[in-house]
Design a protein around this motif. Sequence first.
Motif, PDB file in Angstrom:
ATOM      1  N   GLU A   1      12.907 -75.474  72.083  1.00 32.19           N
ATOM      2  CA  GLU A   1      11.906 -74.681  72.811  1.00 32.19           C
ATOM      3  C   GLU A   1      11.275 -75.471  73.960  1.00 32.19           C
ATOM      4  O   GLU A   1      10.969 -74.900  75.009  1.00 32.19           O
ATOM      5  CB  GLU A   1      10.820 -74.189  71.856  1.00 32.19           C
ATOM      6  CG  GLU A   1      11.277 -73.084  70.932  1.00 32.19           C
ATOM      7  CD  GLU A   1      11.526 -71.768  71.646  1.00 32.19           C
ATOM      8  OE1 GLU A   1      10.875 -71.471  72.666  1.00 32.19           O
ATOM      9  OE2 GLU A   1      12.393 -71.020  71.169  1.00 32.19           O
ATOM     10  N   ILE A   2      11.081 -76.768  73.777  1.00 30.81           N
ATOM     11  CA  ILE A   2      10.531 -77.594  74.864  1.00 30.81           C
ATOM     12  C   ILE A   2      11.508 -77.626  76.026  1.00 30.81           C
ATOM     13  O   ILE A   2      11.116 -77.486  77.189  1.00 30.81           O
ATOM     14  CB  ILE A   2      10.194 -79.018  74.363  1.00 30.81           C
ATOM     15  CG1 ILE A   2       8.973 -78.977  73.442  1.00 30.81           C
ATOM     16  CG2 ILE A   2       9.935 -79.955  75.541  1.00 30.81           C
ATOM     17  CD1 ILE A   2       8.679 -80.285  72.727  1.00 30.81           C
TER      18      ILE A   2
ATOM     19  N   ILE B   1      11.309 -77.335  62.213  1.00 29.39           N
ATOM     20  CA  ILE B   1      10.286 -77.538  63.253  1.00 29.39           C
ATOM     21  C   ILE B   1      10.792 -78.536  64.282  1.00 29.39           C
ATOM     22  O   ILE B   1      10.692 -78.314  65.488  1.00 29.39           O
ATOM     23  CB  ILE B   1       8.943 -77.995  62.641  1.00 29.39           C
ATOM     24  CG1 ILE B   1       8.286 -76.831  61.905  1.00 29.39           C
ATOM     25  CG2 ILE B   1       8.011 -78.562  63.706  1.00 29.39           C
ATOM     26  CD1 ILE B   1       7.059 -77.210  61.092  1.00 29.39           C
ATOM     27  N   LYS B   2      11.350 -79.632  63.819  1.00 33.48           N
ATOM     28  CA  LYS B   2      11.857 -80.664  64.730  1.00 33.48           C
ATOM     29  C   LYS B   2      12.948 -80.095  65.637  1.00 33.48           C
ATOM     30  O   LYS B   2      12.906 -80.251  66.854  1.00 33.48           O
ATOM     31  CB  LYS B   2      12.378 -81.850  63.928  1.00 33.48           C
ATOM     32  CG  LYS B   2      12.875 -82.984  64.773  1.00 33.48           C
ATOM     33  CD  LYS B   2      13.353 -84.123  63.900  1.00 33.48           C
ATOM     34  CE  LYS B   2      14.012 -85.198  64.725  1.00 33.48           C
ATOM     35  NZ  LYS B   2      14.525 -86.276  63.896  1.00 33.48           N
ATOM     36  N   THR B   3      13.922 -79.411  65.049  1.00 34.72           N
ATOM     37  CA  THR B   3      15.044 -78.858  65.812  1.00 34.72           C
ATOM     38  C   THR B   3      14.577 -77.774  66.781  1.00 34.72           C
ATOM     39  O   THR B   3      14.934 -77.785  67.965  1.00 34.72           O
ATOM     40  CB  THR B   3      16.094 -78.267  64.848  1.00 34.72           C
ATOM     41  OG1 THR B   3      16.494 -79.282  63.940  1.00 34.72           O
ATOM     42  CG2 THR B   3      17.295 -77.739  65.593  1.00 34.72           C
TER      43      THR B   3
ATOM     44  N   ARG C   1       5.658 -70.212  68.741  1.00 31.35           N
ATOM     45  CA  ARG C   1       7.009 -69.667  68.515  1.00 31.35           C
ATOM     46  C   ARG C   1       7.758 -70.487  67.465  1.00 31.35           C
ATOM     47  O   ARG C   1       8.398 -69.933  66.567  1.00 31.35           O
ATOM     48  CB  ARG C   1       7.810 -69.651  69.820  1.00 31.35           C
ATOM     49  CG  ARG C   1       7.489 -68.501  70.730  1.00 31.35           C
ATOM     50  CD  ARG C   1       8.523 -68.340  71.834  1.00 31.35           C
ATOM     51  NE  ARG C   1       8.716 -69.522  72.650  1.00 31.35           N
ATOM     52  CZ  ARG C   1       8.008 -69.824  73.727  1.00 31.35           C
ATOM     53  NH1 ARG C   1       7.015 -69.038  74.116  1.00 31.35           N
ATOM     54  NH2 ARG C   1       8.275 -70.906  74.437  1.00 31.35           N
ATOM     55  N   VAL C   2       7.670 -71.796  67.571  1.00 23.51           N
ATOM     56  CA  VAL C   2       8.361 -72.685  66.633  1.00 23.51           C
ATOM     57  C   VAL C   2       7.812 -72.504  65.229  1.00 23.51           C
ATOM     58  O   VAL C   2       8.568 -72.374  64.255  1.00 23.51           O
ATOM     59  CB  VAL C   2       8.246 -74.160  67.091  1.00 23.51           C
ATOM     60  CG1 VAL C   2       8.639 -75.116  65.983  1.00 23.51           C
ATOM     61  CG2 VAL C   2       9.088 -74.388  68.336  1.00 23.51           C
TER      62      VAL C   2
ATOM     63  N   LYS D   1       1.112 -74.492  73.861  1.00 23.30           N
ATOM     64  CA  LYS D   1       0.621 -73.715  72.717  1.00 23.30           C
ATOM     65  C   LYS D   1       1.584 -72.588  72.376  1.00 23.30           C
ATOM     66  O   LYS D   1       1.845 -72.307  71.209  1.00 23.30           O
ATOM     67  CB  LYS D   1      -0.773 -73.156  72.996  1.00 23.30           C
ATOM     68  CG  LYS D   1      -1.857 -74.185  72.884  1.00 23.30           C
ATOM     69  CD  LYS D   1      -3.221 -73.557  73.020  1.00 23.30           C
ATOM     70  CE  LYS D   1      -4.272 -74.642  72.891  1.00 23.30           C
ATOM     71  NZ  LYS D   1      -5.520 -74.152  72.410  1.00 23.30           N
ATOM     72  N   ALA D   2       2.107 -71.931  73.401  1.00 21.32           N
ATOM     73  CA  ALA D   2       3.054 -70.835  73.176  1.00 21.32           C
ATOM     74  C   ALA D   2       4.328 -71.365  72.508  1.00 21.32           C
ATOM     75  O   ALA D   2       4.857 -70.740  71.587  1.00 21.32           O
ATOM     76  CB  ALA D   2       3.386 -70.141  74.491  1.00 21.32           C
TER      77      ALA D   2
END
Length: 148
Positions: free
Chosen positions: A136-137, A129-131, A32-33, A27-28
């Motif tokens: 972030e993952i 969002i994709k990038t 952020r994204v 969720k975090a």
Amino acid sequence: MARQTVRVEGLRELDRALGELPKRTGKAVLRRVLKKASEPLAAEMEAGAPVAAGELKESVAASTKLSARQKRIQKRATAREDKATAEFYVGAGALPQAHLQEFGTKDQPPQPFARPAWDRNKMGILRSIKTLLASEIKKAAERIRKKG
């Protein structure tokens, strides 16, 4: 208005990777994204808001929160509890006149600022969002790995 089809590839893999993270971390990451990806849209909406509607311009924001009035109006989609989900909103704040500026009235012509900003930014936001999500993952997974 004609319907548009948008195709974004690679999100299934990102969703799977997101599901491997702890729910709270997922969720975090999503928040952020979505915050980073929506900033250009909020800036363009603010820039396009009618100058005469000063408080409207100042109220444009990107946030996870809605005002009490907006919550009452919004139709809630049920989110699955087994996945990390996040909702993010970009638009005018809790001003009852915001939609009147966007769509007009019988006495006032429309002065759209939200839809044109979305139309100009939607593909960039989706790519962002994709990038950002992939990045972030990876960062979150690395932090978890380092912790043990």
